[in-house]
Design an enzyme around this catalytic site. Structure first.
Site, PDB file in Angstrom:
ATOM      1  CG  HIS A 213      -1.917  -0.987   1.402  1.00 52.25           C
ATOM      2  ND1 HIS A 213      -2.040  -1.766   2.511  1.00 52.25           N
ATOM      3  CD2 HIS A 213      -2.913  -1.362   0.563  1.00 52.25           C
ATOM      4  CE1 HIS A 213      -3.071  -2.587   2.373  1.00 52.25           C
ATOM      5  NE2 HIS A 213      -3.610  -2.377   1.191  1.00 52.25           N
TER       6      HIS A 213
ATOM      7  CE  LYS B  83     -11.658  -7.010   1.461  1.00 47.63           C
ATOM      8  NZ  LYS B  83     -10.443  -6.352   0.963  1.00 47.63           N
TER       9      LYS B  83
ATOM     10  NE  ARG C 158      -2.942  -6.957  -4.309  1.00 47.60           N
ATOM     11  CZ  ARG C 158      -3.712  -7.150  -3.244  1.00 47.60           C
ATOM     12  NH1 ARG C 158      -3.176  -7.566  -2.139  1.00 47.60           N
ATOM     13  NH2 ARG C 158      -5.009  -6.953  -3.311  1.00 47.60           N
TER      14      ARG C 158
ATOM     15  CB  SER D 138      -4.225  -6.502   4.756  1.00 48.57           C
ATOM     16  OG  SER D 138      -3.921  -5.228   4.264  1.00 48.57           O
TER      17      SER D 138
HETATM   18  P1  ADP Z   1      -9.851  -3.219  -0.548  1.00 51.57           P
HETATM   19  O1  ADP Z   1     -10.566  -3.915   0.559  1.00 51.57           O
HETATM   20  O2  ADP Z   1     -10.590  -2.013  -1.058  1.00 51.57           O
HETATM   21  O3  ADP Z   1      -9.354  -4.088  -1.657  1.00 51.57           O
HETATM   22  P2  ADP Z   1      -7.154  -3.091   0.431  1.00 51.57           P
HETATM   23  O4  ADP Z   1      -6.718  -2.439   1.701  1.00 51.57           O
HETATM   24  O5  ADP Z   1      -7.041  -4.579   0.371  1.00 51.57           O
HETATM   25  O6  ADP Z   1      -8.603  -2.578   0.195  1.00 51.57           O
HETATM   26  O7  ADP Z   1      -6.349  -2.463  -0.775  1.00 51.57           O
HETATM   27  C1  ADP Z   1      -6.413  -1.097  -1.077  1.00 51.57           C
HETATM   28  C2  ADP Z   1      -5.758  -0.851  -2.425  1.00 51.57           C
HETATM   29  O8  ADP Z   1      -4.373  -1.180  -2.360  1.00 51.57           O
HETATM   30  C3  ADP Z   1      -6.324  -1.722  -3.544  1.00 51.57           C
HETATM   31  O9  ADP Z   1      -6.302  -0.973  -4.735  1.00 51.57           O
HETATM   32  C4  ADP Z   1      -5.351  -2.860  -3.639  1.00 51.57           C
HETATM   33  O10 ADP Z   1      -5.341  -3.442  -4.927  1.00 51.57           O
HETATM   34  C5  ADP Z   1      -4.050  -2.126  -3.349  1.00 51.57           C
HETATM   35  N1  ADP Z   1      -3.020  -3.015  -2.842  1.00 51.57           N
HETATM   36  C6  ADP Z   1      -3.096  -3.874  -1.808  1.00 51.57           C
HETATM   37  N2  ADP Z   1      -1.935  -4.540  -1.642  1.00 51.57           N
HETATM   38  C7  ADP Z   1      -1.101  -4.092  -2.611  1.00 51.57           C
HETATM   39  C8  ADP Z   1       0.234  -4.408  -3.016  1.00 51.57           C
HETATM   40  N3  ADP Z   1       0.941  -5.351  -2.387  1.00 51.57           N
HETATM   41  N4  ADP Z   1       0.761  -3.758  -4.077  1.00 51.57           N
HETATM   42  C9  ADP Z   1       0.016  -2.819  -4.723  1.00 51.57           C
HETATM   43  N5  ADP Z   1      -1.240  -2.482  -4.424  1.00 51.57           N
HETATM   44  C10 ADP Z   1      -1.804  -3.114  -3.383  1.00 51.57           C
END
Ligand code: ADP
Length: 159
Positions: free
Chosen positions: A18, A42, A91, A129
């Protein structure tokens, strides 16, 4: 006109993946708001307040990044903040379908707010996460995967 991007997500908790997107976004946009959206389905580990704290600590070196939270619809939030862009990370191919669906819906709701994607840095392709929580639960190290403040918070949760 100054360009504002909203970077929305669950951030339960924020990972280096992130942060990489947030940092790169902060170099492109005048201002980035990282917005925590609480997705109850979630089954979150951290409260919204805890997630805001961890994000604030992890981004304090970025002067044009602020952290916020919202309960409502993302597009309403973006409109209220007068953001031009929703910034998301991509990703693997597995992210694509989900993101495509949300982006199409958001475009239908407001055609003037553009969703932009940044490809993950290769080293974070498989970082999420969920995987971080899974590993931390068994007390294995997550030191290279999350900011230090998150590592400590995870230790505290699973102690
Ligand atoms: P959501 O529940 O909306 O998917 P997340 O917290 O899982 O929220 O992710 C928020 C954003 O960060 C999303 O666009 C997700 O694709 C991106 N993201 C999560 N992990 C990574 C990573 N390792 N590399 C790049 N982007 C990521």
């Amino acid at each position: 006109m100054s360009k504002l991007a909203i970077c929305p997500g669950s951030f339960d908790p924020v990972t280096n993946g992130h942060l990489d997107i947030i940092e790169r976004g902060s170099r492109i946009f005048d201002h980035v708001i990282v917005a925590v959206f609480n997705n109850q389905s979630k089954n979150p580990l951290f409260t919204v307040e805890e997630r805001i704290y961890l994000l604030t600590e992890a981004t304090k070196h970025l002067s044009n990044v602020t952290v916020d939270a919202s309960e409502g619809l993302l597009i309403d939030y973006a409109r209220e903040k007068q953001a031009q862009v929703i910034l998301r990370g991509l990703r693997a191919v597995s992210d694509f379908e989900y993101e495509m669906q949300i982006t199409s819906m958001n475009r239908k709701l407001d055609k003037d707010i553009e969703t932009m994607f940044m490809m993950t840095n290769n080293q974070y392709s498989f970082l999420s996460s969920s995987i971080v929580k899974e590993v931390a639960k068994y007390r294995a190290t997550v030191a290279d995967l999350v900011p230090e403040v998150v590592e400590k918070a995870l230790k505290e949760k699973y102690k």
